[in-house]
Design a protein around this motif. Structure first.
Motif, PDB file in Angstrom:
ATOM      1  N   ALA A 123       0.835  -1.202   0.000  1.00 52.11           N
ATOM      2  CA  ALA A 123       0.000   0.000   0.000  1.00 52.11           C
ATOM      3  C   ALA A 123       0.869   1.252   0.000  1.00 52.11           C
ATOM      4  CB  ALA A 123      -0.926  -0.004   1.212  1.00 52.11           C
ATOM      5  N   GLU A 124       1.936   1.229   0.821  1.00 53.54           N
ATOM      6  CA  GLU A 124       2.810   2.411   0.872  1.00 53.54           C
ATOM      7  C   GLU A 124       3.480   2.642  -0.482  1.00 53.54           C
ATOM      8  OE1 GLU A 124       5.452   2.568   4.269  1.00 53.54           O
ATOM      9  OE2 GLU A 124       6.496   4.326   3.480  1.00 53.54           O
ATOM     10  N   SER A 125       3.907   1.546  -1.129  1.00 54.77           N
ATOM     11  CA  SER A 125       4.538   1.685  -2.446  1.00 54.77           C
ATOM     12  C   SER A 125       3.557   2.246  -3.471  1.00 54.77           C
ATOM     13  CB  SER A 125       5.068   0.334  -2.922  1.00 54.77           C
ATOM     14  OG  SER A 125       6.187  -0.034  -2.151  1.00 54.77           O
ATOM     15  N   LYS A 126       2.304   1.811  -3.374  1.00 52.73           N
ATOM     16  CA  LYS A 126       1.305   2.341  -4.306  1.00 52.73           C
ATOM     17  C   LYS A 126       1.117   3.843  -4.091  1.00 52.73           C
ATOM     18  CE  LYS A 126      -3.470   1.831  -5.859  1.00 52.73           C
ATOM     19  NZ  LYS A 126      -4.694   1.012  -5.789  1.00 52.73           N
ATOM     20  N   ILE A 127       1.147   4.258  -2.835  1.00 43.51           N
ATOM     21  CA  ILE A 127       1.005   5.689  -2.541  1.00 43.51           C
ATOM     22  C   ILE A 127       2.171   6.471  -3.160  1.00 43.51           C
ATOM     23  CG2 ILE A 127       0.958   7.392  -0.666  1.00 43.51           C
ATOM     24  CD1 ILE A 127      -0.407   5.148   1.044  1.00 43.51           C
ATOM     25  N   VAL A 128       3.376   5.895  -3.063  1.00 43.34           N
ATOM     26  CA  VAL A 128       4.548   6.531  -3.677  1.00 43.34           C
ATOM     27  C   VAL A 128       4.358   6.631  -5.194  1.00 43.34           C
ATOM     28  CG1 VAL A 128       7.008   6.222  -4.180  1.00 43.34           C
ATOM     29  CG2 VAL A 128       6.154   5.821  -1.857  1.00 43.34           C
ATOM     30  N   ASP A 148      17.906  20.083 -14.332  1.00 43.84           N
ATOM     31  CA  ASP A 148      16.870  21.098 -14.522  1.00 43.84           C
ATOM     32  C   ASP A 148      15.644  20.803 -13.666  1.00 43.84           C
ATOM     33  OD1 ASP A 148      17.962  22.949 -16.345  1.00 43.84           O
ATOM     34  OD2 ASP A 148      17.807  21.432 -17.930  1.00 43.84           O
ATOM     35  N   ASN A 149      15.332  19.528 -13.554  1.00 42.22           N
ATOM     36  CA  ASN A 149      14.140  19.154 -12.784  1.00 42.22           C
ATOM     37  C   ASN A 149      14.467  18.003 -11.850  1.00 42.22           C
ATOM     38  OD1 ASN A 149      12.083  20.874 -14.135  1.00 42.22           O
ATOM     39  ND2 ASN A 149      12.705  19.654 -15.919  1.00 42.22           N
ATOM     40  N   VAL A 150      14.201  18.207 -10.570  1.00 39.10           N
ATOM     41  CA  VAL A 150      14.424  17.141  -9.591  1.00 39.10           C
ATOM     42  C   VAL A 150      13.141  16.956  -8.788  1.00 39.10           C
ATOM     43  CG1 VAL A 150      15.748  16.410  -7.573  1.00 39.10           C
ATOM     44  CG2 VAL A 150      16.872  17.716  -9.385  1.00 39.10           C
ATOM     45  N   VAL A 151      12.699  15.711  -8.697  1.00 38.39           N
ATOM     46  CA  VAL A 151      11.540  15.420  -7.834  1.00 38.39           C
ATOM     47  C   VAL A 151      12.049  14.896  -6.493  1.00 38.39           C
ATOM     48  CG1 VAL A 151       9.566  13.906  -7.463  1.00 38.39           C
ATOM     49  CG2 VAL A 151       9.872  15.024  -9.673  1.00 38.39           C
ATOM     50  N   CYS A 152      11.650  15.565  -5.409  1.00 37.88           N
ATOM     51  CA  CYS A 152      12.005  15.129  -4.059  1.00 37.88           C
ATOM     52  C   CYS A 152      10.745  14.552  -3.428  1.00 37.88           C
ATOM     53  CB  CYS A 152      12.494  16.302  -3.225  1.00 37.88           C
ATOM     54  SG  CYS A 152      13.860  17.164  -4.007  1.00 37.88           S
ATOM     55  N   LEU A 153      10.855  13.348  -2.907  1.00 32.79           N
ATOM     56  CA  LEU A 153       9.644  12.651  -2.479  1.00 32.79           C
ATOM     57  C   LEU A 153       9.925  11.791  -1.253  1.00 32.79           C
ATOM     58  CD1 LEU A 153       7.386  10.633  -4.917  1.00 32.79           C
ATOM     59  CD2 LEU A 153       8.528   9.454  -3.049  1.00 32.79           C
ATOM     60  N   THR A 154       9.012  11.805  -0.287  1.00 35.39           N
ATOM     61  CA  THR A 154       9.147  10.878   0.844  1.00 35.39           C
ATOM     62  C   THR A 154       7.783  10.367   1.270  1.00 35.39           C
ATOM     63  OG1 THR A 154       8.955  12.581   2.534  1.00 35.39           O
ATOM     64  CG2 THR A 154      11.164  12.050   1.796  1.00 35.39           C
ATOM     65  N   SER A 155       7.790   9.165   1.865  1.00 40.26           N
ATOM     66  CA  SER A 155       6.528   8.560   2.298  1.00 40.26           C
ATOM     67  C   SER A 155       6.687   7.916   3.669  1.00 40.26           C
ATOM     68  CB  SER A 155       6.099   7.480   1.309  1.00 40.26           C
ATOM     69  OG  SER A 155       6.945   6.346   1.442  1.00 40.26           O
ATOM     70  N   LEU A 165       0.407   8.637   7.612  1.00 38.46           N
ATOM     71  CA  LEU A 165       0.241   7.801   6.424  1.00 38.46           C
ATOM     72  C   LEU A 165       0.112   8.747   5.239  1.00 38.46           C
ATOM     73  CD1 LEU A 165      -2.623   5.139   6.001  1.00 38.46           C
ATOM     74  CD2 LEU A 165      -1.284   6.131   4.187  1.00 38.46           C
ATOM     75  N   GLY A 166       1.094   8.697   4.356  1.00 42.29           N
ATOM     76  CA  GLY A 166       0.987   9.573   3.205  1.00 42.29           C
ATOM     77  C   GLY A 166       2.286   9.687   2.442  1.00 42.29           C
ATOM     78  N   CYS A 167       2.265  10.532   1.434  1.00 43.87           N
ATOM     79  CA  CYS A 167       3.453  10.771   0.629  1.00 43.87           C
ATOM     80  C   CYS A 167       3.377  12.192   0.084  1.00 43.87           C
ATOM     81  CB  CYS A 167       3.511   9.761  -0.519  1.00 43.87           C
ATOM     82  SG  CYS A 167       4.940   9.974  -1.599  1.00 43.87           S
TER      83      CYS A 167
END
Lengths: 336, 152, 121
Positions: A56-61, A132-139, A168-170
């Protein structure tokens, strides 16, 4: 000293990268909280149709990644780096969630400080001319975190009054060399600080000295005073940690009492939702920033922000072996 | 010299300081809840015990049957996602009775079912309850040996 | 008589659980440690002949808490030592507690196969 460095821990970004888009997905409990309306999507249940908490957490990511591409109109090829991490062993929530992302990936671990760690690296890569573009993401996911760090969900135990509730989130943030949005102007990288707290149910107490250390270093390195900022926003210190951090920064000559807020005290309604000392987890600062705070900055209500995500660098083995909790905090200055 | 700054505290001083700043458990209220719920669980056990006794069963049989039924109930309530909520309210009141022992076996087995029926359910079943068996059985063997040495 | 037995079970069981709660709140012992402490205490008090008195008075109030499990183990060990000598120290405990242990494993397995962990909110 390298030209962009200020003092011991801080860099000034010469061409400040812009945060041109954010995306956030949160769980049902977070949706019921005071910031529920600020997330892009609020889930109806914690499994989201998957078989395990980890899936589920991976799907949220995965879905947060899709959403930030969609919202910014970028294709995966436009993204030069994804810098991401989570709380599960070897960051599997992130890597499994981003398996099909087809963009260069850097996995990072800073526990709940990961959002600011990834923003720091992302901003420096863009300012350095490497991207030029970087996505920073955490969950993070309450259930997978409980399973890994504490007890089975069905075990009949009581949570300590100092315990915090894992969000619970991302949250994802797109840092870019071109475009409109608030800019990242300074990055202060934290040192590992350990003041000897052993109680894994009191992470705010463990992390507060790290947050205070980074905030004070930031002021000393940049020459800024608390007046410079509209808001100093810590990640997940909770009730205990926030009070201690406030006091520790204050006694070193910087009064931040009026400017200091904590994401861990914003995402839930502490009177109605049973979360004890507040929220925690990588997704705490990530979703609060990507949702509520980013909107406030776009609409001009917050102009200058010091975002200080805080992390407790423990694991279940170190806790069982009676080790103290090393902690860290990373800060970024974001200006609208 | 002014007051010592928190950042200069030793580990011990900082721990005491954090302890002072932290909200405390409501010990009295928690203890009352534990007393009532724990007492009621034991009453359930006593009623089951009375029932079998009144049917003329012998003492050992009655206590075995009572244990089995209480453990079944603890396991069932865990499976129905009720025991964790009971535990949140009652604390030790539902941990200490034998139903809590059942809860401590079922809850990790359920949680780790996603890791399979052998290494998940089978192996993780005892992460909380295993030590109880280890120390309980070892203690009984030790006192048994002492008893033997003293009496024979 | 039956009513008094139930009342005593409530009081004794309640007090044992209340002691556990004070330990949890005051010492930060984890539930697993509390359980170990209780079962061992029961075994030792059983060996000293003290727990028997508590059980005579409290009935299920003494046998349902985990201290009672320790007491059962010790009582079994003593009984088998009387019957079989030293070997009894090894066979007695588990023999006396067999019903409980087997039930816990079997029902534990059945229930965990049949049910799923539910998220907390």
């Amino acid at each position: 000293m390298a030209g962009k460095r200020l003092g011991n821990q801080t860099v000034r970004l010469e061409t400040p990268p812009r945060i041109i888009s954010t995306a956030s997905i949160a769980g049902p409990k977070e949706g019921e909280g005071p910031l529920g309306h600020t997330f892009d999507l609020v889930l109806e249940d914690e499994l989201w149709g998957e078989k395990t908490w980890e899936k589920a957490e991976s799907k949220i990511v995965r879905e947060t990644w899709s959403r930030i591409l969609e919202k910014s109109g970028k294709a995966p090829e436009d993204i030069n780096y994804i810098i991401a991490g989570d709380l599960l062993n070897q960051c599997i929530a992130t890597t499994f969630g981003l398996r099909e992302s087809s963009a260069p990936y850097l996995g990072v671990y800073g526990a709940c400080s990961t959002m600011c760690e990834s923003l720091s690296i992302g901003a420096m890569l863009v300012d350095g001319g490497f991207a030029d573009n970087v996505v920073c993401l955490t969950s993070s996911h309450f259930c997978s975190a409980e399973k890994q760090f504490r007890f089975p969900l069905e075990l009949g135990t009581q949570r300590a009054p100092t315990a915090q509730w894992t969000v619970l989130g991302c949250g994802a943030v797109l840092v870019s060399s071109h475009g409109q949005g608030p800019a990242i102007t300074h990055v202060t990288t934290g040192k590992i600080v350990d003041k000897g707290i052993k109680d894994a149910n009191n992470m705010g107490g463990a992390m507060a000295p790290a947050a205070a250390d980074t905030i004070v270093s930031h002021f000393k390195d940049t020459g800024f005073t608390p007046d410079y900022y509209d808001l100093v926003l810590t990640g997940d210190l909770g009730i205990v940690g926030k009070a201690i951090c406030d006091e520790m920064v204050g006694e070193q000559g910087f009064n931040i009492s009026k400017k200091l807020k904590d994401c861990g005290l914003m995402i839930y309604d502490l009177n109605k939702q049973d979360v004890h000392a507040g929220a925690s987890g990588c997704a705490c600062s990530a979703t609060v920033f990507a949702g509520h705070i980013y909107k406030e900055m776009l609409e001009g209500r917050i102009k200058k922000l010091l975002l200080v995500a805080t992390g407790a660098l423990l694991n279940p083995t170190s806790t069982q072996q009676g080790e103290t909790i090393p902690s860290i905090a990373h800060a970024v200055t974001i200006e609208a | 010299m002014g007051k010592k700054m928190v950042k200069d505290f030793t580990h011990k001083e900082y721990r005491d300081y954090v302890e002072k700043k932290s909200p405390k458990s409501k010990v009295l209220a928690n203890t009352v809840k534990a007393f009532v719920v724990g007492g009621l669980i034991c009453v359930a056990g006593q009623l089951i015990n009375n029932f079998f006794t009144s049917r003329g069963m012998e003492k050992d049989t009655v206590s075995n049957l009572t244990s089995i039924i209480m453990i079944f109930l603890g396991a069932l309530l865990t499976g129905l996602n009720i025991y964790d909520n009971l535990g949140k309210f009652a604390g030790a009141g539902s941990i200490v009775p034998i139903t809590g022992f059942a809860n401590s076996i079922v809850s990790p087995a359920m949680e780790f079912k996603s890791e399979g029926y052998v290494m998940g359910v089978g192996a993780k079943m005892f992460v909380v309850a295993g030590p109880v068996l280890v120390y309980g059985i070892s203690a009984s063997i030790i006192v048994g040996i002492i008893y033997y040495l003293l009496h024979y | 008589m039956m009513f008094m037995k139930v009342l005593y079970a409530f009081l004794v069981g309640g007090i044992i659980c209340a002691i556990g709660q004070v330990l949890i709140d005051k010492t930060k012992l984890t539930p697993a440690r509390i359980l170990v402490l209780f079962v061992t205490t029961g075994a030792v008090l059983g060996a000293l002949g003290i727990y028997e008195k508590i059980a005579d008075f409290g009935g299920a109030g003494a046998t349902i808490p985990l201290t009672g499990f320790g007491y059962t183990l010790t009582r079994g060990a003593f009984r088998d030592v009387d019957q079989y000598g030293l070997l009894g120290a090894f066979t007695g405990g588990v023999r006396a507690a067999a019903a409980g242990i087997a039930a816990a494993i079997f029902f534990g397995y059945l229930v965990s196969v049949a049910s799923k962990s539910k998220a907390k909110r």
